[in-house]
Write a protein that holds these residues in place. Structure first.
Motif, short mmCIF file in Angstrom:
data_model
loop_
_atom_site.label_atom_id
_atom_site.label_comp_id
_atom_site.label_asym_id
_atom_site.label_seq_id
_atom_site.Cartn_x
_atom_site.Cartn_y
_atom_site.Cartn_z
N ILE A 1 53.01 12.46 52.68
CA ILE A 1 52.18 13.68 52.70
C ILE A 1 52.26 14.34 54.07
CG2 ILE A 1 49.79 14.48 52.67
CD1 ILE A 1 49.30 12.43 50.41
N GLU A 2 52.20 13.50 55.11
CA GLU A 2 52.28 14.03 56.47
C GLU A 2 53.65 14.62 56.75
OE1 GLU A 2 51.62 12.52 61.11
OE2 GLU A 2 51.35 11.13 59.41
N LYS A 3 54.71 13.94 56.31
CA LYS A 3 56.07 14.41 56.53
C LYS A 3 56.32 15.76 55.86
CE LYS A 3 60.75 14.07 56.89
NZ LYS A 3 61.53 14.00 58.12
N THR B 1 63.91 2.90 47.74
CA THR B 1 64.27 3.20 49.12
C THR B 1 63.40 4.31 49.70
OG1 THR B 1 65.90 4.91 48.56
CG2 THR B 1 66.66 2.60 48.57
N PRO B 2 63.24 4.34 51.02
CA PRO B 2 62.49 5.44 51.64
C PRO B 2 63.05 6.81 51.27
CG PRO B 2 62.81 3.68 53.23
CD PRO B 2 63.64 3.33 52.02
N GLU B 3 64.38 6.89 51.14
CA GLU B 3 65.00 8.16 50.77
C GLU B 3 64.56 8.61 49.38
OE1 GLU B 3 67.18 6.25 53.98
OE2 GLU B 3 66.57 5.52 52.00
N GLN B 4 64.50 7.65 48.45
CA GLN B 4 64.03 7.97 47.10
C GLN B 4 62.53 8.31 47.11
OE1 GLN B 4 65.36 4.20 45.39
NE2 GLN B 4 66.78 5.30 44.04
N GLN B 5 61.76 7.57 47.90
CA GLN B 5 60.33 7.83 47.98
C GLN B 5 60.05 9.23 48.49
OE1 GLN B 5 58.88 4.62 50.44
NE2 GLN B 5 58.48 3.28 48.69
N LEU B 6 60.78 9.63 49.53
CA LEU B 6 60.55 10.96 50.09
C LEU B 6 60.93 12.05 49.09
CD1 LEU B 6 59.69 12.66 52.48
CD2 LEU B 6 62.04 12.52 53.37
N ALA B 7 62.05 11.86 48.39
CA ALA B 7 62.44 12.84 47.37
C ALA B 7 61.40 12.88 46.25
CB ALA B 7 63.82 12.49 46.81
N GLY B 8 60.88 11.71 45.89
CA GLY B 8 59.83 11.66 44.88
C GLY B 8 58.58 12.40 45.32
N ALA B 9 58.19 12.21 46.57
CA ALA B 9 57.02 12.91 47.09
C ALA B 9 57.25 14.42 47.10
CB ALA B 9 56.69 12.41 48.49
N MET B 10 58.47 14.83 47.36
CA MET B 10 58.79 16.26 47.32
C MET B 10 58.62 16.82 45.91
SD MET B 10 62.15 16.26 49.84
CE MET B 10 62.58 17.97 49.49
#
Length: 453
Positions: free
Chosen positions: A147-149, A340-349
């Motif tokens: 959320i912060e990112k 992975t963090p990369e998948q998590q970030l894309a998911g959050a997007m």
């Protein structure tokens, strides 16, 4: 009264709740709710709150992810359109997976997939009665660093809806297909009975109205028990000054609860103005079989399209002690902890995109679920479906659900079985509630308490 142990102290981390501003009495009760802190590692079996959070400052999002959904409210087409726009904006390809036909099926698939961590989605639909068990097991990631990112404006989400997924001072999901129960009434039946064109203000008022409603087969239809007993009956219990539980203390067999459930039984068997739906009560209502029912806001658009009569909606009736008061419900979107963090970030997007004001208006217009963002321009939505305003207004008197229903695994089905014995079999209310309390106590002792610190 047998209660759940209270292993918590004043130092226990409690649910972080966003300020509720001018919200009403139900929101004040919400602000008083709290929860346990849970220890353990991410993706493990001892809870997820102590998991070391990823530093997303230098993480780049994955270019391909999967979204597991049950298409709540028949939302497959609008989901597909939103995903298409998301891909056009971000370049991230999303596999749109029908992971189940309902919340239970998608939850079971997600649970099974934990063993095969290479088959997990980046975003998964999590219902109100399933997300907490995944929090306990460490299967979902705290969204806060993502959320912060991304810069998601949490304050713009409707307070009581976003707070449902806050626990241990972290955000574990964000609202998606969010609903409350609504009181649906057949305006034609009400007019023929000489009743005012509004929902009853109290259940006592409706007791006076019910004998006049003779146009349908039954004046009031309780929702089908399997999916709704534990949820909608919170309105009756709260209105009579009781609940399924008081935080972690069960109140199922409390005399006030037994009295409230005896009243429910009497509406079916003694007074005879109510029945229990054998399938979706929204469909039964839309067919004109009953004059009134309680059903999810997520059923609103479908009911309006299917009914051949004028449909009215209103707040849930108040009880003799409290009200109007209404439980929140529905589902949110979460991110698995084992990807992975990369998948998590894309998911959050993707979660951010699905929750944008314009996205939530499109989703609401297609389903009837309420807009989840304060800044959403709902003018066009209300012009087409003005009844949605009632659901939005009722948010002022919502409160988070009883721990016994949403935080004890399988409790909802145990409640449905107990209520079924009371309403369909005219069983002994005190025995049914005492037996239910024993079963819920056992669930807590064996499945929840060992994971609470």
């Amino acid at each position: 009264m047998t209660g759940l142990p209270r292993p918590l102290t004043a130092s226990t981390t409690r649910r972080s709740l966003i300020g509720l501003g001018a919200a009403g009495a139900g929101a004040l009760a919400l602000a008083a709710c709290g929860g346990p802190s849970v220890g353990g590692g991410s993706g493990g079996s001892d809870g997820g709150s102590a998991a070391e959070e990823t530093d997303f400052s230098s993480v780049e999002p994955a270019t391909e992810i999967a979204f597991w959904t049950s298409h709540p409210g028949g939302s497959k087409d609008v989901e597909a359109e939103l995903i298409k726009k998301f891909t056009e904006e971000t370049g991230i390809t999303v596999k749109h997976v029908t992971a189940g036909s309902n919340y239970e099926e998608i939850a079971q698939r997600f649970q099974t997939a934990q063993a095969a961590k290479d088959d997990l989605p980046a975003v998964v639909v999590l219902s109100d009665v399933w997300w907490f068990r995944y929090f306990l097991e460490g299967n979902i990631a705290a969204l806060d660093p993502m959320i912060e990112k991304i810069g998601i404006d949490i304050a713009d989400y409707r307070d009581s809806l976003v707070a449902d997924y806050q626990y241990d001072d972290k955000q574990w999901a964000l609202p998606y297909g969010r609903s409350t129960p609504l009181f649906y009434y057949n305006k034609d039946h009400f007019a023929a009975a000489g009743l005012p064109d509004r929902a009853p203000k109290t259940w006592q008022e409706f007791e006076e109205w019910a004998p006049k409603l003779t146009q349908g087969d039954v004046a009031y239809m309780y929702p089908d028990l399997a999916g709704y007993a534990g949820w909608t009956l919170q309105n009756v219990l709260w209105g009579q000054g009781t609940a399924w539980s008081d935080d972690w203390t069960l109140t199922v067999s409390d005399p006030k609860t037994i009295e409230a459930m005896t009243w429910v039984q009497d509406t079916v068997h003694s007074a005879g103005w109510a029945q229990v739906a054998s399938s979706d009560s929204a469909d039964t209502f839309a067919a004109g079989v009953c004059s009134t029912t309680i059903a999810s806001t997520g059923s609103l658009v479908g009911v309006l399209e299917a009914a051949s009569f004028d449909v009215g909606v209103g707040f849930l009736p108040a009880g003799p002690v409290d009200g109007p008061v209404c439980p929140t419900g529905g589902a949110g979107l979460g991110v698995p902890s084992a990807i992975t963090p990369e998948q998590q970030l894309a998911g959050a997007m993707l979660i951010e995109f699905m929750g944008r004001p314009e996205s939530t208006v499109a989703f609401s217009g297609a389903t009837g679920y309420m807009p989840i963002r304060k800044s959403a321009d709902v003018s066009a939505l209300l012009e087409k479906t003005p009844q949605i305003q009632t659901a939005i207004d009722q948010l002022e008197v919502t409160r988070t659900q009883d721990y016994a229903r949403v935080f004890l695994p399988g409790a909802d089905q145990e409640m449905a079985t107990a209520v079924g014995s009371i309403l369909t079999e005219e069983g002994d209310v005190e025995k049914a509630m005492t037996d239910l309390q024993t079963k819920l106590q056992d669930i807590y002792t064996k499945q929840v308490e060992p994971k609470l610190s």
